[in-house]
Scaffold this motif. Sequence first.
Motif, PDB file in Angstrom:
ATOM      1  N   CYS A  18      -4.308   1.070  -6.408  1.00  0.00           N
ATOM      2  CA  CYS A  18      -4.194   0.754  -4.985  1.00  0.00           C
ATOM      3  C   CYS A  18      -5.146   1.384  -4.176  1.00  0.00           C
ATOM      4  O   CYS A  18      -5.773   0.798  -3.307  1.00  0.00           O
ATOM      5  CB  CYS A  18      -2.684   1.460  -4.689  1.00  0.00           C
ATOM      6  SG  CYS A  18      -2.510   1.053  -2.853  1.00  0.00           S
ATOM      7  N   THR A  53      -7.797  -0.257  -1.658  1.00  0.00           N
ATOM      8  CA  THR A  53      -8.114  -0.109  -0.391  1.00  0.00           C
ATOM      9  C   THR A  53      -9.395   0.235  -0.174  1.00  0.00           C
ATOM     10  O   THR A  53     -10.009  -0.296   1.114  1.00  0.00           O
ATOM     11  CB  THR A  53      -7.268   1.071   0.104  1.00  0.00           C
ATOM     12  OG1 THR A  53      -5.734   1.006  -0.218  1.00  0.00           O
ATOM     13  CG2 THR A  53      -7.360   1.871   1.322  1.00  0.00           C
ATOM     14  N   PHE A  58       0.632  -1.210   0.054  1.00  0.00           N
ATOM     15  CA  PHE A  58       0.058  -0.183  -0.025  1.00  0.00           C
ATOM     16  C   PHE A  58       0.854   1.228   0.016  1.00  0.00           C
ATOM     17  O   PHE A  58       0.542   2.100  -0.733  1.00  0.00           O
ATOM     18  CB  PHE A  58      -0.912  -0.018   1.263  1.00  0.00           C
ATOM     19  CG  PHE A  58      -2.206  -0.798   1.335  1.00  0.00           C
ATOM     20  CD1 PHE A  58      -2.925  -1.290   0.187  1.00  0.00           C
ATOM     21  CD2 PHE A  58      -2.498  -1.337   2.551  1.00  0.00           C
ATOM     22  CE1 PHE A  58      -3.894  -1.926   0.046  1.00  0.00           C
ATOM     23  CE2 PHE A  58      -3.637  -2.279   2.703  1.00  0.00           C
ATOM     24  CZ  PHE A  58      -4.376  -2.301   1.408  1.00  0.00           C
ATOM     25  N   CYS A 103      -5.885  -1.866   6.113  1.00  0.00           N
ATOM     26  CA  CYS A 103      -6.330  -0.808   5.295  1.00  0.00           C
ATOM     27  C   CYS A 103      -6.378   0.640   5.930  1.00  0.00           C
ATOM     28  O   CYS A 103      -5.864   1.440   5.664  1.00  0.00           O
ATOM     29  CB  CYS A 103      -7.831  -0.954   4.632  1.00  0.00           C
ATOM     30  SG  CYS A 103      -7.746  -2.625   3.612  1.00  0.00           S
TER      31      CYS A 103
END
Length: 157
Positions: free
Chosen positions: A124, A128, A108, A140
């Motif tokens: 990304c 998330t 991430f 997350c």
Amino acid sequence: MRLLSNDSKSMVLSAPVKDLLKRELLVCIEAEPNRSIRKKVSDVIGQLGINIMSNEPSGWPELLPFMLQATKSNNVPLHEASLTIFNSLSEFIAERMQAHHSMLLDVFRSSLQPQQPLGVRAACSAFTCQAFRTAGSRVCIRACLLYTSDAADDSLR
């Protein structure tokens, strides 16, 4: 693994056919130049991954290493495709891959950096958001907090 046909009947695939299918899908991701086809193949890989690993957690041992390597690659389309696969796997990841959450935080964090291409950051972000929707996964939340605190730090410099 069962494969559904158009007439709602299913057929069982042999182990060699399953292995060939998994291998060829990963090769296709690397070789496919068309973004929309690459996205569809990524979605198929994600769904197939859930199907395989739900029944046998070690049923596709090449998948996670492939995805992690792709996120570290300078190949932007491959990086995006990997994040799309992560997105498809988000519910599975939240429920069954807690041991890998710290590694995913690194994915991430690196994928959301301002120097990453917009497509990578968008993929990304989609992953998330999907993870938030499916499980409210702490990984997350931590990733977003890390990213926003890093961005705030950068803006203060």
